[in-house]
Scaffold this active site. Structure first.
Site, PDB file in Angstrom:
ATOM      1  N   CYS A  63      30.171  18.026 -13.431  1.00  0.00           N
ATOM      2  CA  CYS A  63      29.578  18.162 -13.164  1.00  0.00           C
ATOM      3  C   CYS A  63      29.469  19.534 -12.156  1.00  0.00           C
ATOM      4  O   CYS A  63      29.816  19.637 -12.093  1.00  0.00           O
ATOM      5  CB  CYS A  63      29.628  16.824 -11.515  1.00  0.00           C
ATOM      6  SG  CYS A  63      28.458  16.627 -10.984  1.00  0.00           S
ATOM      7  N   CYS A  75      29.103  19.297  -3.651  1.00  0.00           N
ATOM      8  CA  CYS A  75      29.301  17.926  -3.972  1.00  0.00           C
ATOM      9  C   CYS A  75      30.435  17.772  -3.101  1.00  0.00           C
ATOM     10  O   CYS A  75      31.452  17.824  -3.331  1.00  0.00           O
ATOM     11  CB  CYS A  75      28.656  17.068  -4.748  1.00  0.00           C
ATOM     12  SG  CYS A  75      28.760  15.242  -4.429  1.00  0.00           S
ATOM     13  N   CYS A  78      33.063  14.778  -5.200  1.00  0.00           N
ATOM     14  CA  CYS A  78      34.779  14.756  -6.052  1.00  0.00           C
ATOM     15  C   CYS A  78      36.003  15.976  -5.171  1.00  0.00           C
ATOM     16  O   CYS A  78      34.817  17.190  -5.136  1.00  0.00           O
ATOM     17  CB  CYS A  78      34.412  14.723  -7.452  1.00  0.00           C
ATOM     18  SG  CYS A  78      33.183  13.534  -8.232  1.00  0.00           S
ATOM     19  N   CYS A 152      25.375  12.864 -11.257  1.00  0.00           N
ATOM     20  CA  CYS A 152      26.709  12.118 -10.958  1.00  0.00           C
ATOM     21  C   CYS A 152      27.792  11.067 -12.006  1.00  0.00           C
ATOM     22  O   CYS A 152      27.421  10.389 -12.217  1.00  0.00           O
ATOM     23  CB  CYS A 152      26.649  11.421 -10.043  1.00  0.00           C
ATOM     24  SG  CYS A 152      27.987  10.872  -8.412  1.00  0.00           S
ATOM     25  N   GLN A 253      33.763  -4.345  -3.939  1.00  0.00           N
ATOM     26  CA  GLN A 253      35.229  -3.022  -5.540  1.00  0.00           C
ATOM     27  C   GLN A 253      34.041  -2.479  -6.163  1.00  0.00           C
ATOM     28  O   GLN A 253      32.924  -2.102  -6.340  1.00  0.00           O
ATOM     29  CB  GLN A 253      36.142  -3.747  -6.083  1.00  0.00           C
ATOM     30  CG  GLN A 253      36.620  -5.153  -5.565  1.00  0.00           C
ATOM     31  CD  GLN A 253      37.777  -3.763  -4.971  1.00  0.00           C
ATOM     32  OE1 GLN A 253      37.751  -2.684  -4.311  1.00  0.00           O
ATOM     33  NE2 GLN A 253      37.975  -4.486  -4.009  1.00  0.00           N
ATOM     34  N   PHE A 280      40.929 -11.810   4.811  1.00  0.00           N
ATOM     35  CA  PHE A 280      39.704 -10.126   4.816  1.00  0.00           C
ATOM     36  C   PHE A 280      39.859 -10.645   3.479  1.00  0.00           C
ATOM     37  O   PHE A 280      39.821  -9.673   2.487  1.00  0.00           O
ATOM     38  CB  PHE A 280      41.705  -8.621   4.677  1.00  0.00           C
ATOM     39  CG  PHE A 280      42.110  -8.475   5.546  1.00  0.00           C
ATOM     40  CD1 PHE A 280      41.641  -8.303   7.234  1.00  0.00           C
ATOM     41  CD2 PHE A 280      43.512  -8.880   5.550  1.00  0.00           C
ATOM     42  CE1 PHE A 280      42.263  -7.942   8.369  1.00  0.00           C
ATOM     43  CE2 PHE A 280      44.239  -8.252   6.560  1.00  0.00           C
ATOM     44  CZ  PHE A 280      43.634  -7.333   7.735  1.00  0.00           C
ATOM     45  N   GLU A 300      38.185 -14.546   7.042  1.00  0.00           N
ATOM     46  CA  GLU A 300      37.415 -13.189   7.329  1.00  0.00           C
ATOM     47  C   GLU A 300      36.540 -13.290   8.310  1.00  0.00           C
ATOM     48  O   GLU A 300      35.916 -13.751   8.481  1.00  0.00           O
ATOM     49  CB  GLU A 300      36.437 -13.116   5.630  1.00  0.00           C
ATOM     50  CG  GLU A 300      35.586 -11.698   6.063  1.00  0.00           C
ATOM     51  CD  GLU A 300      35.560 -10.111   5.718  1.00  0.00           C
ATOM     52  OE1 GLU A 300      35.275  -9.503   6.535  1.00  0.00           O
ATOM     53  OE2 GLU A 300      37.309 -10.183   4.816  1.00  0.00           O
ATOM     54  N   ASP A 348      44.082  -8.125   1.321  1.00  0.00           N
ATOM     55  CA  ASP A 348      43.675  -6.615   0.949  1.00  0.00           C
ATOM     56  C   ASP A 348      42.567  -6.652   2.401  1.00  0.00           C
ATOM     57  O   ASP A 348      41.163  -6.553   2.309  1.00  0.00           O
ATOM     58  CB  ASP A 348      42.367  -7.103  -0.365  1.00  0.00           C
ATOM     59  CG  ASP A 348      41.449  -5.653  -0.944  1.00  0.00           C
ATOM     60  OD1 ASP A 348      41.846  -4.711  -0.384  1.00  0.00           O
ATOM     61  OD2 ASP A 348      40.420  -6.418  -1.750  1.00  0.00           O
ATOM     62  N   CYS A 374      43.516  -0.093  -0.256  1.00  0.00           N
ATOM     63  CA  CYS A 374      43.207   1.587  -0.643  1.00  0.00           C
ATOM     64  C   CYS A 374      43.540   2.725  -0.259  1.00  0.00           C
ATOM     65  O   CYS A 374      43.196   3.323  -0.102  1.00  0.00           O
ATOM     66  CB  CYS A 374      41.284   1.948  -0.821  1.00  0.00           C
ATOM     67  SG  CYS A 374      40.993   1.652   1.012  1.00  0.00           S
TER      68      CYS A 374
END
Length: 416
Positions: A63, A75, A78, A152, A253, A280, A300, A348, A374
């Protein structure tokens, strides 16, 4: 600020090169292990000025906005585009391995499930009104400077090809020069665009944005702070054959490919379990798939997500019963007594993890658990609680949902 030449010894958890100098450790973005680089240094931060000796793992970024010489600034999306695929994959897997090791956990860690360019279907932009129009892009790392993007490579073409449209809709809604967020989700029926952090627009602003939206194809919904401005057609996403309309700006996701890989691991471990709790659960990424296997109780804290899940379950034939419960699992985890109702539990949570819930699970008799996360560090903490409570960690699979970033998803499976 001082300038000096340093040798990069390793890669840090955030993807920065690490150099150990007599005066202390220095973190150098966009540098790789084995490289000799000239840096401008401020305290423990270094900025690459030139590379005297490049590592063989270095490659050209994908990029134009990446790196210290990025167009319009650097940016902040990344951090690892300059690293060849194989060492990059090893690094991403090592983040999970190191987190488990830090808690004394031994487990089979699979090879990284790869992510490819152009797969990101959900993107959060930063925007600001200027004299020239709407500045749209991503914030530079560690600053409030917005880098205006023209491309992007991680995001889907369905989003990047519509940047002008997103700017056109956003410009009349912005009444000041304060920065705000625009979440864009590519759905089966068009883009779902959600604005957060702007002042409530007046009637004229609303009318202008509505007219622009109606004159443009491929926009499913536009909303402001969760309130729908206009919805030409319901945005729909597909959870393996179950169609759902998510709440505006709600969590999903980041890539469908990663979601499918995670779901496959979840379903394989749950197997023939007949009574399943999905904690969750969001809008039902796993719950609606699990309902093909057995009865599912979905829990949730977010009301709109639960309602979307419930509506999708009611409108889909062939599913086992799905019950829902609005509950803050951080404050009120399912108790050992409540957990007696389930053969399998899937959770999750957000990045903070599920510590309180895992303390209850550790004392329970639930046969199978799947942990999705995550954040490898909070995942390792939660897994250690479960292992201490008598669970066996059978496998951990890292998934590269966030391409060229220091973030990695993981799915861990446990048995009592």
């Amino acid at each position: 600020m001082s300038t000096q030449t340093v040798k990069i010894q390793s890669l840090g958890a955030q993807g920065d090169g690490i150099a150990h100098c007599p005066e202390g450790t220095v973190y150098v973005p966009f540098a790789l292990p084995g490289e000799t680089v000239a840096i401008a240094r401020v305290k423990d931060q270094g900025m690459v000025m030139s590379i005297a000796e490049a590592a063989p793992e270095r490659r050209e970024p994908a990029c134009r906005h990446f790196g210290p010489d990025g167009k319009n600034g650097t940016c902040g999306g990344c951090s690892l585009q300059h690293m060849a695929d194989e060492p990059y994959h090893v690094f991403k897997r090592s983040l999970v391995v190191a987190a488990l090791k830090s808690k004394g956990l031994e487990a089979e860690v699979d090879a990284l499930v790869h992510c490819r360019p152009g797969e990101r279907r959900r993107v959060v932009f930063t925007a600001r009104k200027t004299e020239k129009g709407l500045l749209l892009g991503f914030s530079q790392a560690g600053s409030h400077h917005i880098v205006a993007i023209e491309e992007c490579p991680i995001a889907s073409d369905g989003i990047i090809s519509r940047l002008d449209t997103i700017r056109a809709i956003g410009l009349p809604l912005a009444s000041s020069a304060e920065p705000f967020r625009i979440t864009v989700m590519e759905t089966r029926t068009g883009l779902d665009i959600s604005f957060e952090g702007i002042k409530a627009p007046n009637d004229k602003q609303r009318r202008t944005a509505t007219e622009i939206t109606l004159a443009t194809r491929g926009i499913a919904r536009v909303s402001i702070a969760g309130e729908i401005l206009i919805e030409p057609q319901k945005p729909m996403i597909d959870f393996d054959g179950v169609m759902i309309s998510p709440p505006s700006g709600g969590f999903a996701q980041a890539t469908k490919q990663a979601e499918d890989a995670m779901a496959e691991l979840v379903l394989a471990h749950v197997g023939k379990s007949k009574r399943i709790a999905d904690l969750f659960c969001g809008s039902g990424t796993f719950a609606l798939r699990l309902a093909r296997l057995g009865k599912v109780h979905a829990v949730e804290a977010e009301d709109k997500a639960l309602k979307a899940l419930d509506l999708a379950a009611r409108n889909t034939q062939g599913l086992k019963p799905v019950t829902i419960e609005k509950r803050d699992l951080f404050r009120h985890a399912l108790t050992v007594k409540e957990l007696k109702n389930y053969d399998a539990v899937v959770f999750d949570p957000p990045r903070a993890g599920a510590e309180a819930q895992c303390k209850e699970l550790a004392k329970s008799g639930v046969k199978k658990i799947v942990a999705v996360s995550c954040n490898p560090l909070s995942l390792a903490r939660d897994l250690a609680i479960l292992v201490e409570g008598g669970y066996r960690l059978t496998k951990v699979t890292p998934i590269d949902q966030f391409l060229w970033s220091p973030h990695v998803e993981a799915v861990a499976t446990l048995e009592k």
